[in-house]
Design a protein around this motif. Structure first.
Motif, mmCIF file in Angstrom:
data_model
loop_
_atom_site.group_PDB
_atom_site.id
_atom_site.type_symbol
_atom_site.label_atom_id
_atom_site.label_comp_id
_atom_site.label_asym_id
_atom_site.label_seq_id
_atom_site.Cartn_x
_atom_site.Cartn_y
_atom_site.Cartn_z
ATOM 1 N N THR A 67 0.950 -1.185 -0.075
ATOM 2 C CA THR A 67 0.015 -0.015 -0.021
ATOM 3 C C THR A 67 0.842 1.180 0.086
ATOM 4 O O THR A 67 0.673 2.117 -0.701
ATOM 5 C CB THR A 67 -0.908 0.117 1.193
ATOM 6 N N THR A 68 1.690 1.173 0.950
ATOM 7 C CA THR A 68 2.726 2.335 1.048
ATOM 8 C C THR A 68 3.457 2.711 -0.272
ATOM 9 O O THR A 68 3.529 3.807 -0.818
ATOM 10 C CB THR A 68 3.706 2.430 2.113
ATOM 11 N N GLU A 69 4.066 1.528 -1.141
ATOM 12 C CA GLU A 69 4.781 1.699 -2.045
ATOM 13 C C GLU A 69 3.777 2.232 -3.407
ATOM 14 O O GLU A 69 4.325 3.064 -4.183
ATOM 15 C CB GLU A 69 5.455 0.280 -2.536
ATOM 16 N N ASP A 70 2.817 1.769 -3.436
ATOM 17 C CA ASP A 70 1.920 1.927 -4.398
ATOM 18 C C ASP A 70 1.199 3.514 -4.609
ATOM 19 O O ASP A 70 0.955 3.970 -5.402
ATOM 20 C CB ASP A 70 0.543 0.926 -4.597
ATOM 21 N N ILE A 71 1.063 3.802 -3.098
ATOM 22 C CA ILE A 71 0.465 5.266 -3.006
ATOM 23 C C ILE A 71 1.776 6.193 -3.581
ATOM 24 O O ILE A 71 1.517 7.388 -4.039
ATOM 25 C CB ILE A 71 0.182 5.329 -1.570
ATOM 26 N N GLY A 72 2.841 5.704 -3.270
ATOM 27 C CA GLY A 72 4.160 6.610 -3.561
ATOM 28 C C GLY A 72 3.964 6.394 -5.025
ATOM 29 O O GLY A 72 4.398 7.895 -5.853
ATOM 30 N N ILE A 73 3.901 5.357 -5.857
ATOM 31 C CA ILE A 73 3.873 5.503 -7.286
ATOM 32 C C ILE A 73 2.752 6.336 -7.891
ATOM 33 O O ILE A 73 2.993 6.980 -8.609
ATOM 34 C CB ILE A 73 3.694 3.944 -7.565
#
Length: 195
Positions: A67-73
């Motif tokens: 979730t954290t990674e994909d929100i950054g993306i």
């Protein structure tokens, strides 16, 4: 000119709808499922004067990584889209933010050359249920997708919450400066004529 974008990203791990406006008022609507990340994104938007809407459904039963990674993306993609041709922007941003015993600095170049330089050592591996190694993961994906040069330095500090909070506040302020339109700038701020 409206500098905003909406991004949708759906994988087997996350389902995200995100709206981002550069020229906002610091308003947020955040449903991430990762409480500490929501807190940091709220600070980022408030200090950058961005409007940010995030509706994320991720596999948080595993952990907060995807979730954290994909929100950054998604924020990176939205920022890149919202900037358009980058004509008239300052391009560079630099912000120091103190948070009690901590001092963090973020320096940005919206250069179209993605790079993250990350100089921070957090004393704790977790803040609440949030893995602190995800700060690097978020920032790297943000820099990669926004295609920006991002330097993050925590000069000193010993409270992990304060250190991360100072980083996100400085990120907002540095990005606000870099995205500001300067009427003196004709075209893009580069001798190459392209960013």
């Amino acid at each position: 000119m409206s500098r905003q974008a909406t991004i949708q990203r759906k994988t087997n791990e996350t389902d995200i709808e995100l709206g981002f406006s550069i020229d906002g008022e610091g308003r947020t609507e955040l449903e991430t499922g990762v409480p500490f990340l929501s807190h940091m994104l709220d600070l980022f938007a408030k200090h950058g004067q961005f409007d940010l809407i995030v509706n994320a459904d991720g596999d948080i039963e595993v952990d907060g990584h995807h979730t954290t990674e994909d929100i950054g993306i998604c924020i990176g993609q939205a920022l890149r889209e919202a900037l358009g041709d980058k004509k008239g922007i300052k391009r560079y941003g630099n912000a120091f933010v103190p948070m009690d015993e901590t001092l963090a600095q973020v320096v940005i170049d919206l250069s179209n050359r993605p790079h993250l330089e990350f100089r921070a050592e957090f004393p704790s591996k977790q803040v609440g249920t949030f893995d602190t190694e995800l700060v690097h993961e978020f920032l790297w994906k943000l820099a990669l997708e926004a295609r920006m040069n991002l330097h993050v330095i925590v000069h000193y500090g010993h409270n992990t919450h304060h250190m991360i909070e100072a980083v996100f506040k400085a990120l907002g302020r540095a990005l606000d400066e870099a995205t500001t339109v300067d009427p003196r700038i004709k075209g893009v701020p580069s001798t190459k004529g392209l960013l």
